[in-house]
Scaffold this motif. Structure first.
Motif, PDB file in Angstrom:
ATOM      1  N   UNK A  79       0.812  -1.202   0.000  1.00 56.02           N
ATOM      2  CA  UNK A  79       0.000   0.000   0.000  1.00 56.02           C
ATOM      3  C   UNK A  79       0.850   1.259   0.000  1.00 56.02           C
ATOM      4  N   UNK A  80       1.921   1.249   0.764  1.00 56.12           N
ATOM      5  CA  UNK A  80       2.803   2.403   0.812  1.00 56.12           C
ATOM      6  C   UNK A  80       3.432   2.663  -0.553  1.00 56.12           C
ATOM      7  N   UNK A  81       3.869   1.610  -1.208  1.00 55.58           N
ATOM      8  CA  UNK A  81       4.472   1.751  -2.539  1.00 55.58           C
ATOM      9  C   UNK A  81       3.467   2.349  -3.523  1.00 55.58           C
ATOM     10  N   UNK A  82       2.235   1.856  -3.482  1.00 54.46           N
ATOM     11  CA  UNK A  82       1.199   2.363  -4.387  1.00 54.46           C
ATOM     12  C   UNK A  82       0.926   3.840  -4.121  1.00 54.46           C
ATOM     13  N   UNK A  83       0.766   4.213  -2.864  1.00 53.68           N
ATOM     14  CA  UNK A  83       0.406   5.587  -2.532  1.00 53.68           C
ATOM     15  C   UNK A  83       1.533   6.564  -2.869  1.00 53.68           C
ATOM     16  N   UNK A  84       2.775   6.161  -2.659  1.00 51.04           N
ATOM     17  CA  UNK A  84       3.885   7.027  -3.014  1.00 51.04           C
ATOM     18  C   UNK A  84       4.003   7.165  -4.523  1.00 51.04           C
ATOM     19  N   UNK A  85       3.774   6.081  -5.237  1.00 47.04           N
ATOM     20  CA  UNK A  85       3.871   6.125  -6.702  1.00 47.04           C
ATOM     21  C   UNK A  85       2.834   7.069  -7.303  1.00 47.04           C
ATOM     22  N   UNK A  86       1.642   7.102  -6.695  1.00 47.83           N
ATOM     23  CA  UNK A  86       0.558   7.936  -7.211  1.00 47.83           C
ATOM     24  C   UNK A  86       0.441   9.268  -6.456  1.00 47.83           C
ATOM     25  N   UNK A  87       1.365   9.532  -5.551  1.00 47.69           N
ATOM     26  CA  UNK A  87       1.414  10.789  -4.788  1.00 47.69           C
ATOM     27  C   UNK A  87       0.107  11.061  -4.054  1.00 47.69           C
ATOM     28  N   UNK A  88      -0.358  10.060  -3.312  1.00 45.89           N
ATOM     29  CA  UNK A  88      -1.591  10.165  -2.547  1.00 45.89           C
ATOM     30  C   UNK A  88      -1.290  10.458  -1.083  1.00 45.89           C
ATOM     31  N   UNK A  89      -2.064  11.376  -0.489  1.00 46.20           N
ATOM     32  CA  UNK A  89      -1.982  11.566   0.950  1.00 46.20           C
ATOM     33  C   UNK A  89      -2.630  10.415   1.682  1.00 46.20           C
ATOM     34  N   UNK A  90      -3.878  10.112   1.337  1.00 46.11           N
ATOM     35  CA  UNK A  90      -4.571   8.945   1.901  1.00 46.11           C
ATOM     36  C   UNK A  90      -5.404   8.288   0.817  1.00 46.11           C
ATOM     37  N   UNK A  91      -5.827   7.078   1.110  1.00 51.51           N
ATOM     38  CA  UNK A  91      -6.898   6.415   0.370  1.00 51.51           C
ATOM     39  C   UNK A  91      -8.114   6.451   1.278  1.00 51.51           C
ATOM     40  N   UNK A  92      -9.151   7.128   0.831  1.00 49.50           N
ATOM     41  CA  UNK A  92     -10.344   7.372   1.630  1.00 49.50           C
ATOM     42  C   UNK A  92     -11.450   6.418   1.190  1.00 49.50           C
TER      43      UNK A  92
END
Length: 299
Positions: free
Chosen positions: A194-207
């Motif tokens: 999840x961390x890899x995905x969020x950093x790759x897509x420059x997301x603060x959170x998944x809501x």
């Protein structure tokens, strides 16, 4: 529990200056912990980062009053600086109400100017922030597919009334609306993936949200991008989501309530007022209560 002096001897004095609150608490329970430092001058960025890592909450906020009466504010997670944090702003409001007095406080962030209004009494504090401006757009299908795979979900789990979107209000969030409360409660994911995905897509959170009614939602927020599996209350995501509801034409009647943290045993309640003007700031409010003074102390 490790003492402050043992954890970081050179930061012992700074850590003793940290106030700790659970923001968006419900009925005197739950809420999301935040650290607050009000100082004559902000420490250097690397020192604020180390303090935040030692406090151990998802965010610690640092504030100092400027000559023009504004408050210069910066937010740090245990791993990095973040542009805006809603629950830490509510906690800052509580701290300012207790130390300065009730009022409306102008805050200058790295990339925006906002306000927090706060008051306190013997039951705790009430605070309301005006978020940065909002905007939203459809989420890329590739991102949606990757996120559903991360969550072991499929498109059939999504609520078609609220399509997947990227929503912003000072920070960037992926919004996925689920059809059932049960699917939301069962949420789990691999943290490193999840961390890899969020950093790759420059997301603060998944809501992740579920519409219990047109004006009440249940929510869960993944914050792996900054080293936290899940937040029990997320004011920045609440503001971004509310802005998206406005863009979507959702029949919100001007205000919605968001319940978060219940699946973590930390019940939290966020009230969101939604003005009609497209892109305008969202008013996010809730209660805050003081919590323990040890590093990483939870409600």
């Amino acid at each position: 529990m490790t003492s402050i002096e043992t954890t970081a001897p050179d930061l012992a004095g700074d850590l003793r200056d940290i106030r700790r609150y659970a923001a968006f608490s419900a009925g005197g329970r739950g809420g999301n912990p935040a650290g607050v430092m009000i100082a004559d001058h902000l420490p250097a960025a690397d020192k604020m980062q180390r303090i935040a890592a030692n406090v151990g909450y998802s965010e610690t906020v640092f504030a100092t009053r400027e000559a023009d009466g504004q408050w210069r504010v910066r937010y740090f997670s245990p791993e990095a600086e973040v542009p805006f944090c809603g629950h830490a702003t509510i906690a800052l409001g509580a701290a300012l109400a207790e130390t300065v007095g009730a009022g409306v406080f102008p805050l200058r962030l790295n990339n925006a100017q906002i306000t927090v209004e706060a008051s306190s009494d013997d039951t705790g504090s009430q605070a309301a922030l005006q978020s940065p401006p909002t905007r939203s757009r459809p989420a890329a299908e590739e991102l949606v597919a990757e996120t559903l795979a991360l969550l072991s979900m499929g498109h059939d789990d999504l609520d078609p009334r609220i399509p997947p979107a990227i929503a912003e209000a000072g920070a960037t969030h992926l919004v996925l609306a689920l059809k059932t409360r049960e699917r939301l409660a069962a949420m789990s994911y691999d943290f490193e993936r999840g961390k890899e995905l969020m950093l790759a897509w420059e997301l603060g959170t998944i809501c992740l949200v579920h519409a219990a009614s047109r004006d009440e939602f249940n929510a869960r927020n993944l914050f792996a991008s900054h080293g936290v599996y899940e937040d029990p209350a997320t004011g920045a995501a609440a503001a971004a989501f509310a802005g998206y509801l406005r863009d979507l034409g959702w029949p919100h009647q001007g205000e919605v309530a968001i319940r978060q943290g219940e699946d973590m045993g930390a019940p939290s309640r966020i009230t969101v007022a939604i003005p009609s003007a497209a892109g305008s700031p969202i008013r996010v409010s809730g209660r805050a209560r003081p919590i323990g003074a040890e590093p990483g102390a939870r409600p």
